[in-house]
Design a protein around this motif. Sequence first.
Motif, PDB file in Angstrom:
ATOM      1  N   TYR A  10       6.734  10.832   4.394  1.00 53.47           N
ATOM      2  CA  TYR A  10       7.171  11.834   3.135  1.00 53.47           C
ATOM      3  C   TYR A  10       7.820  10.787   1.928  1.00 53.47           C
ATOM      4  N   ASN A  11       7.189  10.758   0.828  1.00 50.67           N
ATOM      5  CA  ASN A  11       7.957   9.846  -0.362  1.00 50.67           C
ATOM      6  C   ASN A  11       8.549   8.479   0.330  1.00 50.67           C
ATOM      7  N   SER A  12       7.892   7.848   0.940  1.00 51.42           N
ATOM      8  CA  SER A  12       8.002   6.565   1.746  1.00 51.42           C
ATOM      9  C   SER A  12       7.722   5.483   0.975  1.00 51.42           C
ATOM     10  N   GLU A  13       7.606   5.277  -0.089  1.00 47.91           N
ATOM     11  CA  GLU A  13       6.853   4.281  -0.911  1.00 47.91           C
ATOM     12  C   GLU A  13       7.754   2.894  -0.927  1.00 47.91           C
ATOM     13  N   LYS A  14       9.190   2.793  -0.635  1.00 45.38           N
ATOM     14  CA  LYS A  14       9.847   1.854  -0.178  1.00 45.38           C
ATOM     15  C   LYS A  14       9.419   1.047   0.956  1.00 45.38           C
ATOM     16  N   ARG A  43       4.798   7.088  -4.937  1.00 47.06           N
ATOM     17  CA  ARG A  43       3.449   6.324  -4.878  1.00 47.06           C
ATOM     18  C   ARG A  43       3.144   6.103  -3.372  1.00 47.06           C
ATOM     19  N   THR A  44       3.757   6.851  -2.229  1.00 48.97           N
ATOM     20  CA  THR A  44       3.284   6.761  -0.827  1.00 48.97           C
ATOM     21  C   THR A  44       1.519   6.831  -0.796  1.00 48.97           C
ATOM     22  N   LEU A  45       1.062   7.868  -1.431  1.00 49.88           N
ATOM     23  CA  LEU A  45      -0.239   7.901  -1.073  1.00 49.88           C
ATOM     24  C   LEU A  45      -1.195   6.904  -1.793  1.00 49.88           C
ATOM     25  N   ASP A  46      -0.593   6.395  -2.711  1.00 51.51           N
ATOM     26  CA  ASP A  46      -1.395   5.131  -3.563  1.00 51.51           C
ATOM     27  C   ASP A  46      -1.333   4.047  -2.795  1.00 51.51           C
ATOM     28  N   ILE A  47      -0.091   3.831  -2.035  1.00 46.80           N
ATOM     29  CA  ILE A  47      -0.050   2.592  -1.118  1.00 46.80           C
ATOM     30  C   ILE A  47      -0.813   2.833   0.103  1.00 46.80           C
ATOM     31  N   ILE A  48      -0.897   4.061   0.523  1.00 47.12           N
ATOM     32  CA  ILE A  48      -1.859   4.454   2.019  1.00 47.12           C
ATOM     33  C   ILE A  48      -3.161   4.007   1.480  1.00 47.12           C
ATOM     34  N   ASP A  49      -3.525   4.359   0.136  1.00 46.31           N
ATOM     35  CA  ASP A  49      -4.911   4.368  -0.076  1.00 46.31           C
ATOM     36  C   ASP A  49      -5.548   2.776   0.219  1.00 46.31           C
ATOM     37  N   ARG A  50      -4.785   1.949  -0.176  1.00 48.64           N
ATOM     38  CA  ARG A  50      -4.971   0.560  -0.125  1.00 48.64           C
ATOM     39  C   ARG A  50      -5.517   0.208   1.067  1.00 48.64           C
ATOM     40  N   TYR A  51      -5.268   1.055   2.247  1.00 46.87           N
ATOM     41  CA  TYR A  51      -5.491   0.592   3.780  1.00 46.87           C
ATOM     42  C   TYR A  51      -6.247   1.348   4.450  1.00 46.87           C
ATOM     43  N   ARG A  52      -6.826   2.536   3.796  1.00 45.86           N
ATOM     44  CA  ARG A  52      -7.785   3.596   4.155  1.00 45.86           C
ATOM     45  C   ARG A  52      -8.642   2.804   5.074  1.00 45.86           C
ATOM     46  N   ASN A  53      -9.254   2.035   4.982  1.00 43.42           N
ATOM     47  CA  ASN A  53     -10.340   1.272   5.883  1.00 43.42           C
ATOM     48  C   ASN A  53      -9.823   0.916   7.271  1.00 43.42           C
ATOM     49  N   ASN A  54      -8.311   0.896   7.416  1.00 44.31           N
ATOM     50  CA  ASN A  54      -7.738   0.742   8.606  1.00 44.31           C
ATOM     51  C   ASN A  54      -7.024   1.692   9.238  1.00 44.31           C
TER      52      ASN A  54
END
Length: 371
Positions: A10-14, A43-54
């Motif tokens: 939760y809100n873990s962008e760092k 920005r947590t969700l944006d970061i996660i989205d980069r790795y959605r294939n994994n």
Amino acid sequence: MKISVITVCYNSEKTIEQTIQSVISQKYDDLEYIIIDGGSTDRTLDIIDRYRNNISVFISEPDNGLYDAMNKGMNLMSGDIFAFLNSDDWYAPGTLKKVNYYFEKNDTCMVSGNIFLHNNGENKKLVLDRSNKEDVFLRLVYPHPALFSRKEVYMRVGGFNTKYRIAADVDWVMRVCSSGYKVLCVDDYFTYFREGGLSSEKRYESLIEQYHAAIQCIQKYHKEYLREKIDDYYNLVLPCVEKEELIKNAFEEHLDEIKELFDEGEYYIWGTGAMAKNCLGIFEKLNIPVAGFIDSYKKQERFENYQVISPDEIDINGYICISSVKYEKEIIDVIKSIGIDESRYFTYAYLMEQIERKGCLEIEEDIILHG
């Protein structure tokens, strides 16, 4: 053997990207990676989205706290083995292959590795005594970030008890061990644990929850012969931790008031041991000028980059903090013999007592160290 790794965030962008990368770089073929997000607004969700294939399973929705989210993850997992990796922790390379090897070669339902403590860019090995299984009711024995379990353990014991806000993972391990499951302890360091999480920040509350969990567990599993041992341990530890938190609160909330405990002038610290070093840390945090250290026998010229002097070199216009507890009375006798007024010396124990009082919610009177 399929391994499910569950990350709750939760809100873990760092920190979340390092966590994700440590999982997907394991090069373990039969991996299920589950991320449960509590509805992050950074920005947590944006970061996660980069790795959605994994990522095998991803959910982002409000939850009822950390352990509610962790239960969601367990309900969704399909692996033979599962583990939790917090969103500010990360795995060492090759961890999952090692875990698979230990499960395949041993008759065990759980594998417990070790962890590195990460703080301010430095990693330190956490050394644990895991020789006494009953210590699971008292202290950290199987660090949760490096604990891997078979799915059957969850199927029998269930998930986390969400009535515990901080120590539900500790409660879960207590219940699992009380159910008779074998834990294989290995020397490998599986996980890097970033210090400063919820249980670290609220250690006193965490210990209170652990105590209640331990009592309920020994009652449920008919281990009440441990009651006296558990009571003795927590009755000893809790007051010490409470004092630590009061002091921590004092420095966070009442720094200016603590500074008012001191007169203007230079301060000597009597002693060159561990307590003297702690005392120096407080003085430096408060920007209190330190003239040097005093050693009754002057065994060294410098300590912590400060000059060490003998008692007969003391400037009688300075103030003295006595760090030694064992020789406190003898030191005071020497100070008196030199002719230093009692308003110019105090003990480290007394200093800590006054700082502790500043950490309480209400301060009934102003206390001066030097008069």
